[in-house]
Design an enzyme around this catalytic site. Structure first.
Site, PDB file in Angstrom:
ATOM      1  N   HIS A   1       0.830  -1.204   0.000  1.00 24.43           N
ATOM      2  CA  HIS A   1       0.000   0.000   0.000  1.00 24.43           C
ATOM      3  C   HIS A   1       0.870   1.262   0.000  1.00 24.43           C
ATOM      4  O   HIS A   1       1.570   1.520   0.970  1.00 24.43           O
ATOM      5  CB  HIS A   1      -0.891  -0.039   1.246  1.00 24.43           C
ATOM      6  CG  HIS A   1      -1.841   1.085   1.334  1.00 24.43           C
ATOM      7  ND1 HIS A   1      -1.931   1.898   2.435  1.00 24.43           N
ATOM      8  CD2 HIS A   1      -2.777   1.531   0.458  1.00 24.43           C
ATOM      9  CE1 HIS A   1      -2.869   2.789   2.241  1.00 24.43           C
ATOM     10  NE2 HIS A   1      -3.398   2.592   1.052  1.00 24.43           N
TER      11      HIS A   1
ATOM     12  N   HIS B   1      -0.814  10.630  -2.544  1.00 27.65           N
ATOM     13  CA  HIS B   1      -2.103  10.336  -1.929  1.00 27.65           C
ATOM     14  C   HIS B   1      -2.883  11.599  -1.573  1.00 27.65           C
ATOM     15  O   HIS B   1      -4.042  11.752  -1.924  1.00 27.65           O
ATOM     16  CB  HIS B   1      -1.901   9.478  -0.672  1.00 27.65           C
ATOM     17  CG  HIS B   1      -3.168   9.176   0.041  1.00 27.65           C
ATOM     18  ND1 HIS B   1      -3.696   9.995   1.021  1.00 27.65           N
ATOM     19  CD2 HIS B   1      -4.044   8.151  -0.098  1.00 27.65           C
ATOM     20  CE1 HIS B   1      -4.826   9.482   1.463  1.00 27.65           C
ATOM     21  NE2 HIS B   1      -5.066   8.355   0.801  1.00 27.65           N
TER      22      HIS B   1
HETATM   23  O1  G3P Z   1      -6.528   1.368  -2.746  1.00 20.59           O
HETATM   24  C1  G3P Z   1      -6.614   1.031  -1.402  1.00 20.59           C
HETATM   25  C2  G3P Z   1      -6.417   2.240  -0.529  1.00 20.59           C
HETATM   26  O2  G3P Z   1      -5.271   2.911  -0.952  1.00 20.59           O
HETATM   27  C3  G3P Z   1      -7.576   3.185  -0.561  1.00 20.59           C
HETATM   28  O3  G3P Z   1      -7.472   4.203   0.373  1.00 20.59           O
HETATM   29  O4  G3P Z   1      -6.980   6.488   1.111  1.00 20.59           O
HETATM   30  O5  G3P Z   1      -5.218   4.754   1.246  1.00 20.59           O
HETATM   31  O6  G3P Z   1      -5.900   5.648  -0.949  1.00 20.59           O
HETATM   32  P1  G3P Z   1      -6.342   5.316   0.442  1.00 20.59           P
HETATM   33 MG    MG Z   2      -4.738   4.462  -2.346  1.00 16.79          MG
END
Ligand code: G3P
Ligand code: MG
Length: 238
Positions: free
Chosen positions: A7, A49
């Site tokens: 992630h 992000h």
């Molecule tokens: O794609 C999974 C996750 O990344 C979604 O939430 O806010 O971490 O981008 P976020």
């Molecule tokens: Mg994400």
């Protein structure tokens, strides 16, 4: 095989969504990299992000969309993480594609909320085509209109439908959306066995995010999840 998605890269070890974070994830054996994309003022695809740049430096007011790529490239996004990463900068999608081996899956999340980047879908597809990287890719978004736009432009791409809230029967929503969805990406906190089974019954893969505890990881795998997003993928790869 259960897919281990890193992630934003291996974000516990290096500044998220940067080259060192992705390189660490790859070296740990992650199967897939998750990354977020937005557009700069000069319409370049940048991997980041947050919409706000104050996340990296409190003195910088404004949003990604208000700055040219050249200006964004001057921002140190590593110093706030640790001294060792001082001088690390954000990267373009192009830069990531340059170093990412083809056997590493990429989950590109279009960060279209709350800022909506008109035309980001076409730019993303252009970039992937230019780099000859239309395989082993999942495009995901909480913005399902963006997914519809991707499908119209490049129906061959796999689409992942992201859900944050605990809505009623998201698998049925996906089915009735008119989109050809490959995978459901739910917030892991409400995923149980029924959730996974219902998604799979309708032919969807299930990739819950973001799981950092081994116990929860094992539980989700036991329910039948096809993959899991984690901030420290090395634990689960092991
Ligand atoms: O794609 C999974 C996750 O990344 C979604 O939430 O806010 O971490 O981008 P976020
Ligand atoms: Mg994400």
């Amino acid at each position: 095989m259960v897919l281990n998605f890193a992630h934003r890269g291996s974000l516990t070890e290096a500044p998220e969504n940067t080259l060192p974070a992705f390189q660490k994830a790859i070296s740990h054996g992650a199967h897939a990299l998750e990354l977020d994309v937005q557009l700069t003022k000069d319409d370049q695809l940048i991997v980041c992000h947050d919409h706000k740049l104050s996340r990296f430096n409190k003195l910088i007011k404004g949003l990604i969309k208000d700055f040219m790529l050249e200006e964004i490239k001057q921002i140190d996004v590593g110093a706030s993480f640790s001294e060792a990463y001082k001088g690390t900068t954000l990267i373009t999608l192009d830069e990531l594609l340059e170093i990412c081996p083809e056997d590493i899956m990429l989950n590109i999340e279009i960060k279209n909320i709350p800022v909506i980047y008109e035309g980001i879908e076409a730019k993303l597809i252009d970039c992937l085509k230019r780099r000859n990287r239309m395989e082993n890719i999942i495009i995901s978004s909480f913005d399902h209109i963006a997914l519809a736009n991707i499908q119209k432009l490049a129906p061959e791409l796999d689409l992942g439908m992201l859900f944050y809230y605990r809505i009623l029967r998201p698998w049925e929503y996906a089915k009735h959306s008119g989109l050809t969805i490959t995978s459901i990406h739910p917030n892991n906190v409400y995923v149980d066995q029924t959730f996974v089974q219902e998604c799979k019954r309708l032919g969807y893969k299930v990739y819950p995010y973001t799981v950092n505890k081994e116990e929860r990881y094992k539980e989700l795998i036991h329910y039948g999840a096809d993959g899991v997003f984690s901030n420290n993928p090395e634990i689960f790869v092991r």
